[in-house]
Design a protein around this motif. Structure first.
Motif, short mmCIF file in Angstrom:
data_model
loop_
_atom_site.label_atom_id
_atom_site.label_comp_id
_atom_site.label_asym_id
_atom_site.label_seq_id
_atom_site.Cartn_x
_atom_site.Cartn_y
_atom_site.Cartn_z
N LEU A 63 0.85 -1.19 0.00
CA LEU A 63 0.00 0.00 0.00
C LEU A 63 0.89 1.24 0.00
O LEU A 63 1.45 1.62 1.03
CB LEU A 63 -0.92 -0.03 1.22
CG LEU A 63 -1.85 -1.26 1.28
CD1 LEU A 63 -2.54 -1.34 2.63
CD2 LEU A 63 -2.88 -1.22 0.15
N ALA A 64 1.04 1.85 -1.17
CA ALA A 64 2.01 2.94 -1.34
C ALA A 64 1.39 4.17 -2.00
O ALA A 64 2.07 4.91 -2.72
CB ALA A 64 3.19 2.43 -2.16
N GLU B 65 -1.71 8.14 -8.77
CA GLU B 65 -1.40 8.51 -10.15
C GLU B 65 -0.25 9.51 -10.22
O GLU B 65 0.39 9.65 -11.25
CB GLU B 65 -2.65 9.11 -10.82
CG GLU B 65 -3.69 8.08 -11.17
CD GLU B 65 -4.72 8.62 -12.15
OE1 GLU B 65 -5.02 7.91 -13.12
OE2 GLU B 65 -5.21 9.73 -11.93
N LYS B 66 0.01 10.16 -9.10
CA LYS B 66 1.11 11.12 -9.05
C LYS B 66 2.39 10.49 -8.51
O LYS B 66 3.32 11.19 -8.11
CB LYS B 66 0.71 12.31 -8.17
CG LYS B 66 -0.47 13.10 -8.73
CD LYS B 66 -0.83 14.25 -7.81
CE LYS B 66 -2.01 15.02 -8.35
NZ LYS B 66 -2.42 16.14 -7.46
N ALA B 67 2.45 9.17 -8.49
CA ALA B 67 3.59 8.48 -7.90
C ALA B 67 4.89 8.85 -8.60
O ALA B 67 4.94 9.03 -9.81
CB ALA B 67 3.39 6.97 -7.97
N SER B 68 5.94 8.97 -7.80
CA SER B 68 7.28 9.22 -8.33
C SER B 68 7.87 7.89 -8.83
O SER B 68 7.20 6.86 -8.86
CB SER B 68 8.14 9.83 -7.22
OG SER B 68 7.49 10.90 -6.61
N LEU B 69 9.12 7.93 -9.20
CA LEU B 69 9.84 6.71 -9.62
C LEU B 69 9.20 6.05 -10.84
O LEU B 69 9.08 4.83 -10.91
CB LEU B 69 9.90 5.70 -8.47
CG LEU B 69 10.69 6.14 -7.23
CD1 LEU B 69 10.47 5.15 -6.09
CD2 LEU B 69 12.15 6.26 -7.52
N ILE C 25 1.66 -6.83 -10.17
CA ILE C 25 0.56 -6.06 -10.76
C ILE C 25 0.62 -4.65 -10.15
O ILE C 25 0.64 -4.51 -8.92
CB ILE C 25 -0.81 -6.69 -10.45
CG1 ILE C 25 -0.90 -8.10 -11.04
CG2 ILE C 25 -1.94 -5.82 -10.99
CD1 ILE C 25 -2.14 -8.86 -10.60
N ILE C 26 0.68 -3.63 -10.99
CA ILE C 26 0.69 -2.25 -10.50
C ILE C 26 -0.71 -1.66 -10.66
O ILE C 26 -1.29 -1.72 -11.74
CB ILE C 26 1.72 -1.40 -11.25
CG1 ILE C 26 3.13 -1.98 -11.03
CG2 ILE C 26 1.67 0.05 -10.77
CD1 ILE C 26 4.20 -1.29 -11.86
N VAL C 27 -1.23 -1.11 -9.57
CA VAL C 27 -2.57 -0.54 -9.56
C VAL C 27 -2.46 0.93 -9.17
O VAL C 27 -1.75 1.28 -8.21
CB VAL C 27 -3.48 -1.27 -8.55
CG1 VAL C 27 -4.86 -0.65 -8.52
CG2 VAL C 27 -3.56 -2.75 -8.87
N PRO D 58 -6.59 8.63 -3.74
CA PRO D 58 -5.92 8.24 -2.49
C PRO D 58 -6.38 9.05 -1.28
O PRO D 58 -6.21 8.62 -0.14
CB PRO D 58 -4.43 8.49 -2.79
CG PRO D 58 -4.43 9.52 -3.87
CD PRO D 58 -5.65 9.21 -4.71
N GLU D 59 -6.98 10.23 -1.54
CA GLU D 59 -7.47 11.04 -0.43
C GLU D 59 -8.60 10.34 0.33
O GLU D 59 -8.94 10.73 1.45
CB GLU D 59 -7.95 12.41 -0.95
CG GLU D 59 -9.21 12.39 -1.79
CD GLU D 59 -8.98 12.03 -3.25
OE1 GLU D 59 -9.97 12.01 -4.01
OE2 GLU D 59 -7.82 11.79 -3.64
#
Length: 197
Positions: free
Chosen positions: A9-10, A53-57, A71-73, A78-79
């Motif tokens: 959960l990231a 959706e704003k994830a870095s990397l 699997i990437i979701v 996320p709020e």
């Protein structure tokens, strides 16, 4: 075959850290790289990584797409809290009809968690149970839930996550005692992070 699904959960906002925890590094690796590498070594049934959706990397996330077990979701909201990320992950489990016997939930902010500890929790699983690591009277993540509790997660509301399921199913909970508290330490604040650099 290991039929546990690992769910990372990231998608959180890292408000207390004031910067994206996914970018924090320990021993030259990001926190995200550390947990993904450990779960790949353990050969879980699947690894589901939930990010915003704003994830870095982005480059690193793209590289993970070459691993058939990952699997990437993307959680667009996320709020809405951790429960929304859990449901996003479990929708993938249902939609892909993944054969599994248990779900294990991981955060990215426990860089000291060892493969041996994760393996011990997995090896302790029994049918229709919840496995919770504990030191003295304090419970920690990661927690493992048997397949039986899948439907309970879809019934959750708000931002409480699996704690509510644990609370309502105490007869199904098995506590596994550990001694090394540092292993389960959350790196939540800049002060926490400064101590491990």
């Amino acid at each position: 075959m290991n039929k546990t699904i690992g769910i990372i959960l990231a998608a959180g906002f890292s408000r207390r850290m004031k910067k994206d925890k996914l970018l924090l590094k320990y021993n030259e690796k990001t926190f995200l790289e550390i947990i993904v590498e450990k779960l790949l070594n353990l050969k879980l049934r699947k690894i589901i990584l939930v990010v915003s959706e704003k994830a870095s990397l982005e480059e690193y996330l793209n590289s993970l797409k070459y691993y058939p077990t990952i699997i990437i979701v993307y959680n667009k909201n996320p709020e809405l809290g951790i429960t929304s990320s859990i449901k996003k992950a479990l929708e993938e489990v249902v939609n892909f009809r993944i054969d599994f016997d248990s779900l294990m939930f991981f955060m990215v902010d426990q860089p000291f968690l060892s493969e041996n500890t994760i393996r011990k929790i997995i090896n302790s699983k029994k049918e229709n149970c919840i496995i919770v690591p504990k030191i003295n009277e304090t419970a920690y993540n990661p927690v493992l839930f048997s397949k039986k509790f899948l439907k309970n997660f879809f019934e959750l509301e708000g931002d409480i996550g699996g704690k509510q399921i644990i609370k309502e199913n105490q007869n199904s909970v098995i506590y596994i005692n550990f001694e090394e508290e540092e292993e389960f330490q959350d790196i939540d604040t800049p002060e926490d992070f400064s101590k491990i650099k």
